[in-house]
Design a protein around this motif. Structure first.
Motif, PDB file in Angstrom:
ATOM      1  N   GLY A 192      -4.149 -55.401   0.024  1.00  0.00           N
ATOM      2  CA  GLY A 192      -4.441 -54.401  -1.011  1.00  0.00           C
ATOM      3  C   GLY A 192      -5.682 -54.816  -1.785  1.00  0.00           C
ATOM      4  O   GLY A 192      -6.541 -55.530  -1.278  1.00  0.00           O
ATOM      5  N   ALA A 193      -5.750 -54.357  -3.039  1.00  0.00           N
ATOM      6  CA  ALA A 193      -6.964 -54.561  -3.830  1.00  0.00           C
ATOM      7  C   ALA A 193      -7.199 -56.032  -4.136  1.00  0.00           C
ATOM      8  O   ALA A 193      -6.260 -56.820  -4.290  1.00  0.00           O
ATOM      9  CB  ALA A 193      -6.841 -53.807  -5.135  1.00  0.00           C
ATOM     10  N   TYR A 222      -0.915 -61.653  -0.467  1.00  0.00           N
ATOM     11  CA  TYR A 222      -0.878 -60.476   0.408  1.00  0.00           C
ATOM     12  C   TYR A 222      -0.242 -60.811   1.755  1.00  0.00           C
ATOM     13  O   TYR A 222       0.537 -60.024   2.297  1.00  0.00           O
ATOM     14  CB  TYR A 222      -2.292 -59.896   0.592  1.00  0.00           C
ATOM     15  CG  TYR A 222      -2.715 -58.997  -0.569  1.00  0.00           C
ATOM     16  CD1 TYR A 222      -1.948 -57.882  -0.903  1.00  0.00           C
ATOM     17  CD2 TYR A 222      -3.848 -59.261  -1.324  1.00  0.00           C
ATOM     18  CE1 TYR A 222      -2.309 -57.044  -1.968  1.00  0.00           C
ATOM     19  CE2 TYR A 222      -4.217 -58.434  -2.388  1.00  0.00           C
ATOM     20  CZ  TYR A 222      -3.439 -57.330  -2.701  1.00  0.00           C
ATOM     21  OH  TYR A 222      -3.784 -56.509  -3.753  1.00  0.00           O
ATOM     22  N   ILE A 223      -0.565 -61.968   2.278  1.00  0.00           N
ATOM     23  CA  ILE A 223       0.019 -62.342   3.584  1.00  0.00           C
ATOM     24  C   ILE A 223       1.533 -62.505   3.432  1.00  0.00           C
ATOM     25  O   ILE A 223       2.318 -62.012   4.248  1.00  0.00           O
ATOM     26  CB  ILE A 223      -0.638 -63.634   4.128  1.00  0.00           C
ATOM     27  CG1 ILE A 223      -2.127 -63.348   4.426  1.00  0.00           C
ATOM     28  CG2 ILE A 223       0.067 -64.133   5.387  1.00  0.00           C
ATOM     29  CD1 ILE A 223      -2.967 -64.566   4.735  1.00  0.00           C
ATOM     30  N   GLU A 224       1.919 -63.130   2.336  1.00  0.00           N
ATOM     31  CA  GLU A 224       3.360 -63.297   2.119  1.00  0.00           C
ATOM     32  C   GLU A 224       4.065 -61.961   1.932  1.00  0.00           C
ATOM     33  O   GLU A 224       5.228 -61.782   2.294  1.00  0.00           O
ATOM     34  CB  GLU A 224       3.620 -64.237   0.932  1.00  0.00           C
ATOM     35  CG  GLU A 224       3.653 -65.697   1.409  1.00  0.00           C
ATOM     36  CD  GLU A 224       3.040 -66.667   0.415  1.00  0.00           C
ATOM     37  OE1 GLU A 224       3.204 -66.421  -0.800  1.00  0.00           O
ATOM     38  OE2 GLU A 224       2.381 -67.640   0.849  1.00  0.00           O
ATOM     39  N   TYR A 237      -4.277 -48.004 -13.139  1.00  0.00           N
ATOM     40  CA  TYR A 237      -3.589 -47.238 -12.095  1.00  0.00           C
ATOM     41  C   TYR A 237      -2.096 -47.297 -12.341  1.00  0.00           C
ATOM     42  O   TYR A 237      -1.573 -48.262 -12.899  1.00  0.00           O
ATOM     43  CB  TYR A 237      -3.917 -47.834 -10.721  1.00  0.00           C
ATOM     44  CG  TYR A 237      -5.379 -47.666 -10.363  1.00  0.00           C
ATOM     45  CD1 TYR A 237      -5.812 -46.592  -9.604  1.00  0.00           C
ATOM     46  CD2 TYR A 237      -6.337 -48.580 -10.824  1.00  0.00           C
ATOM     47  CE1 TYR A 237      -7.155 -46.425  -9.298  1.00  0.00           C
ATOM     48  CE2 TYR A 237      -7.684 -48.422 -10.513  1.00  0.00           C
ATOM     49  CZ  TYR A 237      -8.086 -47.343  -9.758  1.00  0.00           C
ATOM     50  OH  TYR A 237      -9.407 -47.168  -9.467  1.00  0.00           O
ATOM     51  N   GLU A 238      -1.409 -46.254 -11.896  1.00  0.00           N
ATOM     52  CA  GLU A 238       0.054 -46.265 -11.964  1.00  0.00           C
ATOM     53  C   GLU A 238       0.562 -47.342 -11.010  1.00  0.00           C
ATOM     54  O   GLU A 238       0.010 -47.522  -9.920  1.00  0.00           O
ATOM     55  CB  GLU A 238       0.612 -44.911 -11.482  1.00  0.00           C
ATOM     56  CG  GLU A 238       0.370 -43.771 -12.430  1.00  0.00           C
ATOM     57  CD  GLU A 238       0.962 -44.021 -13.804  1.00  0.00           C
ATOM     58  OE1 GLU A 238       2.082 -44.594 -13.882  1.00  0.00           O
ATOM     59  OE2 GLU A 238       0.314 -43.672 -14.800  1.00  0.00           O
ATOM     60  N   THR A 239       1.589 -48.043 -11.415  1.00  0.00           N
ATOM     61  CA  THR A 239       2.137 -49.012 -10.471  1.00  0.00           C
ATOM     62  C   THR A 239       3.570 -48.630 -10.147  1.00  0.00           C
ATOM     63  O   THR A 239       4.481 -48.832 -10.946  1.00  0.00           O
ATOM     64  CB  THR A 239       2.126 -50.444 -11.039  1.00  0.00           C
ATOM     65  OG1 THR A 239       2.616 -50.350 -12.364  1.00  0.00           O
ATOM     66  CG2 THR A 239       0.744 -51.054 -11.026  1.00  0.00           C
ATOM     67  N   ASN A 240       3.698 -48.031  -9.006  1.00  0.00           N
ATOM     68  CA  ASN A 240       5.027 -47.650  -8.559  1.00  0.00           C
ATOM     69  C   ASN A 240       5.120 -48.007  -7.082  1.00  0.00           C
ATOM     70  O   ASN A 240       5.086 -47.145  -6.206  1.00  0.00           O
ATOM     71  CB  ASN A 240       5.203 -46.136  -8.791  1.00  0.00           C
ATOM     72  CG  ASN A 240       6.601 -45.699  -8.451  1.00  0.00           C
ATOM     73  OD1 ASN A 240       7.451 -46.532  -8.100  1.00  0.00           O
ATOM     74  ND2 ASN A 240       6.846 -44.401  -8.503  1.00  0.00           N
ATOM     75  N   PRO A 241       5.227 -49.317  -6.803  1.00  0.00           N
ATOM     76  CA  PRO A 241       5.143 -49.754  -5.406  1.00  0.00           C
ATOM     77  C   PRO A 241       6.155 -49.075  -4.488  1.00  0.00           C
ATOM     78  O   PRO A 241       5.853 -48.844  -3.311  1.00  0.00           O
ATOM     79  CB  PRO A 241       5.393 -51.255  -5.487  1.00  0.00           C
ATOM     80  CG  PRO A 241       5.040 -51.623  -6.879  1.00  0.00           C
ATOM     81  CD  PRO A 241       5.387 -50.441  -7.719  1.00  0.00           C
ATOM     82  N   CYS A 292      -7.941 -49.704  -4.574  1.00  0.00           N
ATOM     83  CA  CYS A 292      -7.879 -50.023  -6.000  1.00  0.00           C
ATOM     84  C   CYS A 292      -6.501 -49.742  -6.623  1.00  0.00           C
ATOM     85  O   CYS A 292      -5.897 -48.707  -6.380  1.00  0.00           O
ATOM     86  CB  CYS A 292      -8.968 -49.237  -6.730  1.00  0.00           C
ATOM     87  SG  CYS A 292     -10.601 -49.701  -6.139  1.00  0.00           S
ATOM     88  N   GLY A 293      -6.072 -50.678  -7.420  1.00  0.00           N
ATOM     89  CA  GLY A 293      -4.796 -50.534  -8.128  1.00  0.00           C
ATOM     90  C   GLY A 293      -3.600 -51.035  -7.337  1.00  0.00           C
ATOM     91  O   GLY A 293      -2.501 -51.153  -7.885  1.00  0.00           O
ATOM     92  N   THR A 294      -3.782 -51.313  -6.057  1.00  0.00           N
ATOM     93  CA  THR A 294      -2.625 -51.800  -5.292  1.00  0.00           C
ATOM     94  C   THR A 294      -2.485 -53.314  -5.457  1.00  0.00           C
ATOM     95  O   THR A 294      -3.449 -54.005  -5.801  1.00  0.00           O
ATOM     96  CB  THR A 294      -2.726 -51.440  -3.796  1.00  0.00           C
ATOM     97  OG1 THR A 294      -3.924 -52.027  -3.256  1.00  0.00           O
ATOM     98  CG2 THR A 294      -2.764 -49.938  -3.583  1.00  0.00           C
ATOM     99  N   THR A 295      -1.284 -53.788  -5.205  1.00  0.00           N
ATOM    100  CA  THR A 295      -0.958 -55.202  -5.444  1.00  0.00           C
ATOM    101  C   THR A 295      -0.107 -55.689  -4.259  1.00  0.00           C
ATOM    102  O   THR A 295       0.296 -54.872  -3.418  1.00  0.00           O
ATOM    103  CB  THR A 295      -0.105 -55.332  -6.723  1.00  0.00           C
ATOM    104  OG1 THR A 295       1.121 -54.600  -6.472  1.00  0.00           O
ATOM    105  CG2 THR A 295      -0.791 -54.739  -7.942  1.00  0.00           C
TER     106      THR A 295
END
Ligand SMILES: Cc1cc2nc3c(=O)[nH]c(=O)nc-3n(C[C@H](O)[C@H](O)[C@H](O)COP(=O)(O)OP(=O)(O)OC[C@H]3O[C@@H](n4cnc5c(N)ncnc54)[C@H](O)[C@@H]3O)c2cc1C
Ligand code: MET
Ligand SMILES: [Zn+2]
Length: 616
Positions: free
Chosen positions: A16-17, A49-51, A241-245, A267-270
């Motif tokens: 992600g970002a 991110y890999i995890e 950004y909204e965070t609603n994974p 952008c905004g992703t985690t």
């Protein structure tokens, strides 16, 4: 097995970002520089991110190019920063994930901000640095400008056999900023040798899914998608950004349905968003067939009602035509302006042209005054539109407004820069150049907005463009005219000319053009006015004779005006023989001067017609 072999068999999860994640951690400087100064932090993010389930990660090099690093004085460190980025990503991946070397697009809506030559040079430098550290593939991402991506992709293809992922960024659902439909853009990228084609940034999953619904599965390439977490919100001066994974679980399934095989975030992703995608797609194979929705093209674009009167560019091709500029007042109160407009109307002029805050000084809106002229006096307004005062949103709204008011005559100009006007600190927008604005108006005449979205109706603007002959090299100015014609200009209006010889030179230099020109004539009002134009207005040169004539009556305002008119009449005599169109510029609302000149032209025209009849 390699990256592309894997994609042939399965869906891969991307990361992600990086940028917005660092930003949310409080980093407010150059993100890419951290590849040198805070390697642990970058390593940590890659690992997270890999995890979370990413099989593919990208280097922290989105803006690691000469142009963007120069903003931080780091332009000499392109090589170091990119090489370090690859080493960190590889250290995090340790064979568990593929490492894509990221190169971000440079151009936004303003194509003019960077030339294709600069784009190529900048791209090559970054490309060589990434390839020298042996990345598993390249990710060309966030290309708003398709022309830019179509320019750089072949460079990368020529330099490497490694997999190339090429991502455009959508302007709005289904279309790029130049109006290209997404499916057409993908076809072109595939034809240039991209192995994976896709989308990232700007929009969240909802609009990306809708866009992909109209796109068939690629012939050979694979499809990828890196949506933003949501549309951004602006809070306390920051984009958030909204965070609603968990929403990304549903949307990952929808992306799979659309044929995506490489799915990550922008952008905004985690890492949480990536974990949600991985969870949703676990054990699922990519689809090999899909039903494509018909393109959302509005087939019936209505032509607007034809203009009741012929357009100015048609009039001036056929007969003598006079248009007069009467500037909107700088102060409230329009009595004198209206008095002038009425007097000018009585002379029989074809249009009154209304400047758009000329010399970058606020004046009463020319649309307001144009509407009054049209409705109350039955006089045709010609509205100047500058690129200085309105951004791409404002310009389009302005054009739609003019169309709605039934105003069809416009002059598209860059606009004098705000630093020369009454508010030097004000922003000069310049989202578009005069060429782009002419093109935009032509596109409106086809019923399409800037992005190619149907407007529901075609406008029928008659498009004038500016001609500045007061330059050192007239041939260069004429080249600009040729380009403006290619962009859709129907005719030209020139800046004022101050010598018979110059009028003849302009005629010789432009007689091959396919569109007519209105020649600018502005009467001098005083010796000071003449000196100002001669010494201080770039490009304008008055002959010694003209300046001497004005100087001789320096202390007599009435005689000065007479002399100014006499000089203008000689210029008109010269223009009259060579051009059908005359553009009179009223100085300082002194409309009695342009009234006299308009009458002079019409009398001359009558006499000339009578002579023609007499001579059989
Ligand atoms: C008829 C007319 C009406 C105008 N009305 C307005 C108005 O209402 N409001 C306002 O603010 N301004 C107005 N202007 C001014 C205009 O915005 C600027 O003078 C402009 O730079 C010239 O026209 P353009 O915008 O089409 O410029 P373009 O042709 O796009 O040129 C833009 C810039 O490129 C450069 N350039 C152009 N030609 C050459 C050349 N041959 N050699 C070197 N450099 C060159 C110059 O820096 C020029 O400013 C008007 C000008 C004209 C001629
Ligand atoms: C501005 S688009 C995204 C750039 C890059 N992939 C990042 O997340 O930092
Ligand atoms: Zn992004």
């Amino acid at each position: 097995m390699g990256f592309l072999d894997d994609l042939a068999q399965q869906i891969l999860i991307a990361d992600g970002a990086m940028g917005t994640l660092l930003y949310s951690h409080g980093v407010d400087s150059c993100f890419e520089e951290l590849n040198l100064s805070r390697q642990e932090e970058i390593l940590h993010i890659h690992k997270a991110y890999i995890e979370a389930g990413a099989n593919v990660i990208q280097t922290n090099t989105y803006g690691a190019n000469y142009v963007k690093l120069a903003r931080y004085g780091l332009e000499e460190q392109v090589k170091e920063i990119n090489e370090a980025a690859v080493r960190i990503a590889k250290q995090a991946a340790k064979g568990r994930a593929y490492v894509l070397g990221t190169i971000g697009g440079l151009r936004s809506i303003k194509k003019t901000a960077i030339t294709l030559e600069e784009v190529k040079r900048t791209f090559r430098e970054q490309l060589y640095a990434l390839l020298s550290e042996d990345v598993d593939g390249l990710l060309l991402e966030t290309y708003y400008d398709l022309e830019e991506l179509l320019t750089v992709l072949p460079i990368a293809r020529k330099e490497t056999d490694k997999p190339i992922v090429a991502h455009v960024t959508l302007h709005e659902v289904g279309v790029l900023q130049d109006g290209t439909h997404l499916a057409d853009a993908f076809d072109r990228l595939e034809a240039l040798g991209a192995d994976v084609i896709g989308l990232n940034c700007h929009l969240g999953p909802y609009y990306m899914i809708r866009s992909l619904e109209e796109v068939p599965l690629p012939k050979k390439a694979f499809l990828s998608v890196y949506p933003n977490a949501s549309l951004p919100d602006y809070r306390d001066g920051r984009l958030v950004y909204e965070t609603n994974p968990s929403y990304f679980e549903e949307t990952a399934l929808a992306f799979r349905e659309q044929g995506a095989r490489l799915i990550g975030g922008c952008c905004g992703t985690t890492p949480k968003h990536i974990a949600a995608i991985a969870k949703a797609l676990k054990g699922l194979k990519p689809v090999t067939e899909k039903k494509v929705k018909e393109r959302n093209i509005v087939v019936s674009v209505q032509a607007s009602a034809p203009n009741k009167k012929p357009a100015l560019h048609e009039i001036v091709k056929q007969r003598r035509s006079v248009i007069v500029e009467l500037d909107p007042p700088k102060k409230l109160g329009i009595a004198k302006f209206l008095e002038g407009a009425k007097a000018l109307k009585e002379t029989g002029i074809d249009a009154l042209t209304l400047a758009d805050n000329s010399l970058a000084t606020p004046r009463i809106s020319n649309v307001a005054l144009g509407t009054i002229l049209k409705e109350q006096l039955g006089l045709r307004p010609l509205i100047h539109i500058t690129c200085r005062d309105r951004n791409l949103i404002g310009l389009q709204s302005h054009l739609m407004g003019l169309h709605t008011l039934g105003i069809t005559d416009v002059l598209a100009v860059t606009g004098d820069p705000s630093k020369i006007g009454d508010f030097p600190g004000a922003t000069s927008v310049y989202d578009l150049s005069s060429f782009d604005l002419i093109q935009l108006i032509s596109q409106f005449n086809e019923g399409l907005s800037y992005s190619g979205k149907p407007l529901g109706e075609k406008t029928n603007f008659s498009i004038a463009a500016a001609f500045n002959p007061n330059v050192r090299y007239l041939d260069k100015a004429v080249e600009r005219l040729e380009k403006k014609i290619r962009c859709g200009a129907h005719y030209f209006i020139s800046q004022p000319l101050y010598s018979e010889r110059q009028i003849e030179e302009v005629y010789e230099a432009t007689k091959h053009l396919s569109v007519p020109i209105y020649i600018g004539i502005m009467p001098l009002t005083s010796a000071r006015n003449a000196d100002f134009l001669h010494h201080e207005v770039p490009g304008i040169t008055l002959s010694d004779e003209i300046r001497a004539r004005m100087a001789a009556c320096a202390n007599d305002p009435i005689q000065s005006a007479r002399e100014g008119i006499a000089i203008a009449k000689s210029l008109i005599d010269a223009a009259f023989e060579l051009f059908n169109g005359i553009y009179l510029i009223t100085p300082f609302l002194r409309y009695e001067m342009t009234v006299e000149l308009a009458n002079y032209i019409y009398e001359k025209e009558r006499a000339s017609q009578e002579r023609k009849i007499f001579n059989g």
